[in-house]
Design a protein around this motif. Sequence first.
Motif, PDB file in Angstrom:
ATOM      1  N   LEU A  11       0.832  -1.209   0.000  1.00  0.00           N
ATOM      2  CA  LEU A  11       0.000   0.000   0.000  1.00  0.00           C
ATOM      3  C   LEU A  11       0.862   1.253   0.000  1.00  0.00           C
ATOM      4  O   LEU A  11       0.534   2.246  -0.671  1.00  0.00           O
ATOM      5  N   GLN A  12       1.949   1.217   0.746  1.00  0.00           N
ATOM      6  CA  GLN A  12       2.864   2.353   0.753  1.00  0.00           C
ATOM      7  C   GLN A  12       3.413   2.603  -0.645  1.00  0.00           C
ATOM      8  O   GLN A  12       3.491   3.757  -1.105  1.00  0.00           O
ATOM      9  N   LYS A  13       3.762   1.537  -1.344  1.00  0.00           N
ATOM     10  CA  LYS A  13       4.255   1.660  -2.722  1.00  0.00           C
ATOM     11  C   LYS A  13       3.187   2.243  -3.636  1.00  0.00           C
ATOM     12  O   LYS A  13       3.482   3.116  -4.475  1.00  0.00           O
ATOM     13  N   ILE A  15       0.998   6.649  -6.923  1.00  0.00           N
ATOM     14  CA  ILE A  15      -0.117   7.500  -7.346  1.00  0.00           C
ATOM     15  C   ILE A  15       0.237   8.971  -7.224  1.00  0.00           C
ATOM     16  O   ILE A  15       0.035   9.768  -8.156  1.00  0.00           O
ATOM     17  N   PHE A  16       0.801   9.383  -6.077  1.00  0.00           N
ATOM     18  CA  PHE A  16       1.079  10.797  -5.852  1.00  0.00           C
ATOM     19  C   PHE A  16       2.337  11.271  -6.576  1.00  0.00           C
ATOM     20  O   PHE A  16       2.555  12.471  -6.708  1.00  0.00           O
ATOM     21  N   ARG A  17       3.148  10.353  -7.056  1.00  0.00           N
ATOM     22  CA  ARG A  17       4.312  10.735  -7.841  1.00  0.00           C
ATOM     23  C   ARG A  17       3.914  11.090  -9.262  1.00  0.00           C
ATOM     24  O   ARG A  17       4.566  11.914  -9.908  1.00  0.00           O
ATOM     25  N   LEU A  33      -1.615  11.992 -13.275  1.00  0.00           N
ATOM     26  CA  LEU A  33      -2.743  11.228 -12.737  1.00  0.00           C
ATOM     27  C   LEU A  33      -3.474  11.989 -11.639  1.00  0.00           C
ATOM     28  O   LEU A  33      -4.669  11.800 -11.435  1.00  0.00           O
ATOM     29  N   LEU A  34      -2.750  12.858 -10.926  1.00  0.00           N
ATOM     30  CA  LEU A  34      -3.365  13.578  -9.816  1.00  0.00           C
ATOM     31  C   LEU A  34      -4.438  14.550 -10.296  1.00  0.00           C
ATOM     32  O   LEU A  34      -5.451  14.750  -9.617  1.00  0.00           O
TER      33      LEU A  34
END
Length: 373
Positions: free
Chosen positions: A8-10, A15-17, A21-22
């Motif tokens: 989940l951390q990955k 996603i936020f990198r 997509l953000l």
Amino acid sequence: MRTLFFLLQKEFIQIFRNRALLLPIFLMPFIQLIVLPWAADYEIKHLDIAIVDADHSSTSRRLTEKLTASGYFRLTDFPATYDDAFPLIENDRADMILEIPRHFERDLSSGRGCQLFAAVNAINGVKASLGSAYLTRVVASFADDLRLEHRPEVSIASTPVIATSSLRRFNSAGNYRHFMVPAILTLLVTMISVYMCALNLVSEKESGTIEQMNVTPVGKFTFLLSKTIPFLAIGIFIFTVGLFAIARPLYGIIPVGNVALLYLYLFVYLTAMLGLGLLLSTSCETQQQVMFVTFFFMMIFILMSGLFTPVESMPAWARAIARANPVTYFMEVCRMIILKGSGWSDIRRHLMITIGFAILFHLSAFLNYRKTT
């Protein structure tokens, strides 16, 4: 659990990198929720009307003023004849033509009555039907005003009259946006959950990083679960912001029913739609494929969900498709809880069906995903 935590951390870092997509995840849904309810409205106003006045009397001018003052019509031209007016419809400069005949005032004063002629551009059937209904209502009101002016005794009924009084429940102001906002919010959450979840997994296929995961001892269940939980959290976040930070202050929509029950259904629904996103991603190899397949399903979801047309008014075969559409149930539940204040007994059937969708989609995605170790 430790393995799931690191996965989940990955996923959240990944996603936020991705800044590309953000933007669609966090900004576009809120812009759409602000803009779309104002455009998605069945209340049609400012219909362009051309009036052919062959009478040129004070009564015909009063009728013209009443039409334009109603707020439904916008006078575009005063052609001399119908033949001169018809090109206005052909060139989309008028939506309808109203022809007032000669001796309009004389016939009304004598009590013989008269007949108006209206030609309507019916390319847009809904617009034509509503425009004709508005015109009929305004003309009928005008006729009542004239009758009371010339024969006030008619207002005293000599025969029994059946009167009807109505009370609007659950949307007393008749605001169409109160009906549309929960539905649009449902579609936005659906698009985020299905499209982004599917795109996330397929992007790893294209980059080749999924092969590194396939050779690890991480199980299929844990891996697929790590792909759904981040978008489950994002979907709940978007729904919360849309409902309380946009719908409440901007449209005055305050949930009447139990909010905890609404979020329970939201959790089950997002679980089902994320399962569909996983199923699509396990069946596609490229992002282009998943975009086209997701677009196909989203078109069906939108058109067959009851967003614009009630499911009950659809033909039998279309109702069958609508009842096989999970979006239909969530849209109904959102409107039931937010606007009507429905409780557990009212949505229990919807919840059980959605749980069935969740089991079906996730089981299919689990069996369809091939992991090599």
